[in-house]
Design a protein around this motif. Structure first.
Motif, PDB file in Angstrom:
ATOM      1  N   GLN A  71      12.613  18.093  -0.848  1.00  0.00           N
ATOM      2  CA  GLN A  71      11.297  18.458  -1.359  1.00  0.00           C
ATOM      3  C   GLN A  71      10.958  17.593  -2.588  1.00  0.00           C
ATOM      4  N   LYS A  72      11.928  17.396  -3.484  1.00  0.00           N
ATOM      5  CA  LYS A  72      11.712  16.561  -4.674  1.00  0.00           C
ATOM      6  C   LYS A  72      11.451  15.112  -4.277  1.00  0.00           C
ATOM      7  N   LEU A  73      12.216  14.603  -3.304  1.00  0.00           N
ATOM      8  CA  LEU A  73      12.020  13.221  -2.866  1.00  0.00           C
ATOM      9  C   LEU A  73      10.643  13.021  -2.226  1.00  0.00           C
ATOM     10  N   TYR A  74      10.187  14.017  -1.448  1.00  0.00           N
ATOM     11  CA  TYR A  74       8.822  13.932  -0.905  1.00  0.00           C
ATOM     12  C   TYR A  74       7.813  13.820  -2.045  1.00  0.00           C
ATOM     13  N   SER A  75       7.976  14.649  -3.080  1.00  0.00           N
ATOM     14  CA  SER A  75       7.015  14.635  -4.191  1.00  0.00           C
ATOM     15  C   SER A  75       7.043  13.293  -4.914  1.00  0.00           C
ATOM     16  N   GLN A  76       8.227  12.692  -5.027  1.00  0.00           N
ATOM     17  CA  GLN A  76       8.333  11.383  -5.671  1.00  0.00           C
ATOM     18  C   GLN A  76       7.697  10.298  -4.811  1.00  0.00           C
ATOM     19  N   SER A  77       7.924  10.352  -3.495  1.00  0.00           N
ATOM     20  CA  SER A  77       7.350   9.314  -2.624  1.00  0.00           C
ATOM     21  C   SER A  77       5.830   9.416  -2.569  1.00  0.00           C
ATOM     22  N   ARG A  78       5.297  10.637  -2.705  1.00  0.00           N
ATOM     23  CA  ARG A  78       3.843  10.802  -2.769  1.00  0.00           C
ATOM     24  C   ARG A  78       3.298  10.396  -4.128  1.00  0.00           C
ATOM     25  N   GLY A  79       4.164  10.428  -5.148  1.00  0.00           N
ATOM     26  CA  GLY A  79       3.746  10.062  -6.497  1.00  0.00           C
ATOM     27  C   GLY A  79       3.137  11.191  -7.299  1.00  0.00           C
ATOM     28  N   ASP A  80       3.118  12.403  -6.751  1.00  0.00           N
ATOM     29  CA  ASP A  80       2.491  13.510  -7.481  1.00  0.00           C
ATOM     30  C   ASP A  80       3.495  14.427  -8.179  1.00  0.00           C
ATOM     31  N   HIS A  81       4.765  14.347  -7.803  1.00  0.00           N
ATOM     32  CA  HIS A  81       5.858  15.133  -8.404  1.00  0.00           C
ATOM     33  C   HIS A  81       5.585  16.639  -8.390  1.00  0.00           C
ATOM     34  N   GLN A  82       4.843  17.111  -7.392  1.00  0.00           N
ATOM     35  CA  GLN A  82       4.547  18.540  -7.279  1.00  0.00           C
ATOM     36  C   GLN A  82       5.543  19.209  -6.342  1.00  0.00           C
TER      37      GLN A  82
END
Length: 183
Positions: A45-56
């Protein structure tokens, strides 16, 4: 619980969607460890937020095609996100077939319909179709929640370059980790 109910509804109603639950361990600090949660799903979940660039990162969170996120209990938002990501999904289609023969799971991928720069890992997700858990602490303490299509583990079948390929795994291995199915 509303998100878990929505996941169950979508998995029954939408044959065109692969709807999965990846329980995260974000709430383990409050004295009750979710028996289905996995630290690697929280990391995912954290890696998805980082790859999207929103860190949510929040719960209940839905991630659609690894690209978009929304509130996991908001049906309209989820369906809107599915629609928004559909153009990329159609662009990246390749013929896929799954078969169970002679005790083996056989995955065949045809040629990619576009040029692949880096290739792609072919992953198998071991899944429990339904599991009911009694919540031990927090705002849902004492409630029974039924999770649907709970991912138990993720393993790599192989690497796909975009050329036709075949991957095999023994069926008992495909259904390891308490799984009764796979994606």
């Amino acid at each position: 619980p509303p998100a878990d109910s929505l996941i169950a509804d979508l998995s029954r109603q939408r044959a065109d969607m692969i709807v999965l639950s990846l329980p995260v361990d974000i709430w383990d600090y409050n004295g009750w460890k979710d028996t289905l949660a996995r630290p690697e799903f929280s990391q995912r979940q954290k890696l998805y937020s980082q790859s999207r660039g929103d860190h949510q990162v929040y719960t209940p969170q839905v991630v659609v095609d690894g690209q978009a996120h929304g509130v996991g209990s908001d049906r309209a938002q989820i369906l809107s996100l599915v629609e928004e990501t559909s153009a990329a999904r159609v662009k990246e289609i390749a013929p896929l077939s799954l078969a169970e023969r002679n005790g083996m799971l056989i995955v065949e991928l045809g040629e990619a319909n576009h040029q692949m720069e880096r290739g792609a890992n072919v992953m198998l997700l071991r899944v429990v179709k339904s599991r009911t858990v009694t919540i031990g602490r927090g705002e849902n303490r004492g409630r029974e929640v039924t999770y649907t299509n709970v991912v138990r583990s993720i393993v790599r079948l192989g690497f796909w370059t975009g050329a036709p390929a075949r991957f095999e795994m023994p069926l008992p291995e495909a259904r390891a980790d308490d799984a009764d199915g796979y994606v």
